[in-house]
Motif scaffolding. Structure first.
Motif: not given
Length: 75
Positions: A51-71
């Protein structure tokens, strides 16, 4: 039904036996239940990640984007 031989460190086997005894079950029953729970949890996490992957693809965000947001949030 198939039989499987598994090696455990003594300390872990003692913990398994203690829990099995507390729950009035056999060692095999306890280990079977633990494996079933592990498989169910693994499937749940796979579903969550899908589900997370699908949402990421829809929003055009990557795991790296998510990690940066968390940092940034943790700062």
């Amino acid at each position: 039904v198939s039989t499987v031989n598994i090696s455990f460190q003594t300390q872990l086997l003692n913990q398994i036996d203690e829990i099995a005894n507390d729950e009035a079950r056999t060692r095999s029953e306890l280990i079977r239940e633990a494996v079933r729970m592990y498989i169910e949890r693994k499937k749940e996490w796979q579903s969550i990640f899908a589900v997370g992957k699908k949402i990421g693809e829809t929003l055009k965000i990557t795991e790296d984007d998510v990690m940066e947001e968390i940092k940034e949030y943790r700062k």
